[in-house]
Design an enzyme around this catalytic site. Structure first.
Site, PDB file in Angstrom:
ATOM      1  N   HIS A 161       1.608  -2.707   8.693  1.00  0.00           N
ATOM      2  CA  HIS A 161       0.304  -2.269   8.139  1.00  0.00           C
ATOM      3  C   HIS A 161      -0.805  -2.625   9.045  1.00  0.00           C
ATOM      4  O   HIS A 161      -1.080  -3.863   9.589  1.00  0.00           O
ATOM      5  CB  HIS A 161       0.154  -3.079   6.815  1.00  0.00           C
ATOM      6  N   HIS A 196      -3.957   5.696   9.716  1.00  0.00           N
ATOM      7  CA  HIS A 196      -3.081   7.161  10.007  1.00  0.00           C
ATOM      8  C   HIS A 196      -4.218   8.053  10.719  1.00  0.00           C
ATOM      9  O   HIS A 196      -5.364   8.057  10.372  1.00  0.00           O
ATOM     10  CB  HIS A 196      -2.963   7.763   8.563  1.00  0.00           C
ATOM     11  N   ASP A 223       1.298  15.947   5.465  1.00  0.00           N
ATOM     12  CA  ASP A 223       0.422  15.477   4.454  1.00  0.00           C
ATOM     13  C   ASP A 223       0.478  16.321   3.226  1.00  0.00           C
ATOM     14  O   ASP A 223       0.620  17.753   3.045  1.00  0.00           O
ATOM     15  CB  ASP A 223      -1.148  15.836   5.057  1.00  0.00           C
ATOM     16  N   CYS A 257       2.840   2.286   3.120  1.00  0.00           N
ATOM     17  CA  CYS A 257       3.811   1.063   3.338  1.00  0.00           C
ATOM     18  C   CYS A 257       5.232   1.398   2.692  1.00  0.00           C
ATOM     19  O   CYS A 257       6.228   1.248   3.033  1.00  0.00           O
ATOM     20  CB  CYS A 257       3.315  -0.505   3.028  1.00  0.00           C
ATOM     21  N   CYS A 281       0.900  -1.305  -0.156  1.00  0.00           N
ATOM     22  CA  CYS A 281      -0.063   0.049  -0.001  1.00  0.00           C
ATOM     23  C   CYS A 281       0.840   1.226  -0.137  1.00  0.00           C
ATOM     24  O   CYS A 281       2.056   1.401   0.445  1.00  0.00           O
ATOM     25  CB  CYS A 281      -1.091   0.033   1.245  1.00  0.00           C
ATOM     26  N   ASN A 334     -10.160   8.719   9.995  1.00  0.00           N
ATOM     27  CA  ASN A 334     -11.235   8.366   9.114  1.00  0.00           C
ATOM     28  C   ASN A 334     -11.275   6.723   8.756  1.00  0.00           C
ATOM     29  O   ASN A 334     -10.113   6.164   8.775  1.00  0.00           O
ATOM     30  CB  ASN A 334     -11.333   8.999   7.673  1.00  0.00           C
TER      31      ASN A 334
HETATM   32  P1  AMP Z   1      -7.842   9.708   4.350  1.00  0.00           P
HETATM   33  O1  AMP Z   1      -8.903  10.505   3.492  1.00  0.00           O
HETATM   34  O2  AMP Z   1      -8.384   9.806   5.908  1.00  0.00           O
HETATM   35  O3  AMP Z   1      -7.466   8.500   3.931  1.00  0.00           O
HETATM   36  O4  AMP Z   1      -6.656  10.445   4.177  1.00  0.00           O
HETATM   37  C1  AMP Z   1      -5.467  10.243   3.278  1.00  0.00           C
HETATM   38  C2  AMP Z   1      -4.623  11.511   3.118  1.00  0.00           C
HETATM   39  O5  AMP Z   1      -3.501  11.158   2.660  1.00  0.00           O
HETATM   40  C3  AMP Z   1      -4.945  12.666   2.525  1.00  0.00           C
HETATM   41  O6  AMP Z   1      -5.128  13.700   3.415  1.00  0.00           O
HETATM   42  C4  AMP Z   1      -4.006  12.820   1.571  1.00  0.00           C
HETATM   43  O7  AMP Z   1      -3.881  14.105   1.127  1.00  0.00           O
HETATM   44  C5  AMP Z   1      -2.704  12.109   1.895  1.00  0.00           C
HETATM   45  N1  AMP Z   1      -1.927  11.661   1.356  1.00  0.00           N
HETATM   46  C6  AMP Z   1      -2.005  10.942   0.040  1.00  0.00           C
HETATM   47  N2  AMP Z   1      -0.854  10.386  -0.668  1.00  0.00           N
HETATM   48  C7  AMP Z   1       0.212  11.291   0.128  1.00  0.00           C
HETATM   49  C8  AMP Z   1       1.551  11.218   0.006  1.00  0.00           C
HETATM   50  N3  AMP Z   1       2.151  10.597  -0.931  1.00  0.00           N
HETATM   51  N4  AMP Z   1       2.137  12.003   0.834  1.00  0.00           N
HETATM   52  C9  AMP Z   1       1.513  12.291   2.080  1.00  0.00           C
HETATM   53  N5  AMP Z   1       0.322  12.608   2.076  1.00  0.00           N
HETATM   54  C10 AMP Z   1      -0.611  12.079   1.401  1.00  0.00           C
END
Ligand code: AMP
Length: 118
Positions: free
Chosen positions: A44, A95, A28, A5, A2, A82
């Site tokens: 994970h 996360h 983020d 990971c 993922c 979430n």
């Molecule tokens: P969620 O909607 O709670 O699953 O949040 C996923 C979060 O991951 C979002 O706020 C994205 O902006 C963030 N995200 C996705 N890809 C990356 C990345 N490569 N580096 C940092 N944050 C990321």
């Protein structure tokens, strides 16, 4: 493997704030507040729904240290996780969003009637 990971394994670059043997915290990529950090376990775990109490105990301490590290512990901050489809989870690796650096708004979470369920 993922997305998160791959971040843990440094296959995908991230802007790391704090790391220990169990957890990693990084900015983020699409911040929703002046400070928007994600804290994740290195192993994970699909979501909060699957996490052990043992891991949460350590993770709580880690999240508190992240807030100290970026100096939002005194001004206040918000921790969000979430879970699943209705929770709006996009990345299937546990996360915690750590948000702060400004007064955060609080609002409606869905278009559904908030009185409607019970
Ligand atoms: P969620 O909607 O709670 O699953 O949040 C996923 C979060 O991951 C979002 O706020 C994205 O902006 C963030 N995200 C996705 N890809 C990356 C990345 N490569 N580096 C940092 N944050 C990321």
């Amino acid at each position: 493997m993922c997305l998160f990971c791959k971040i843990v394994n440094k296959e995908i670059p991230s802007n790391i704030i704090l790391e220990d043997e169990n957890f990693i915290a990084f900015h983020d990529i699409n911040p929703k507040a002046p400070v928007h950090i994600l804290a994740i376990p290195k192993v994970h775990v699909d979501s909060f729904d699957q996490v052990s109490g043992d891991m949460m105990q350590k993770m709580t301490h880690f999240i508190q240290n992240v807030a100290k590290e970026v100096h939002i512990d005194k001004s206040g901050y918000r921790v969000i996780t979430n879970i699943g489809e209705n929770g709006g989870q996009e990345v299937g690796h546990l996360h915690f969003h750590i948000l702060g650096g400004a007064k955060l708004r609080w609002g409606h979470f869905s278009d559904a009637d908030p009185q409607g369920h019970f």
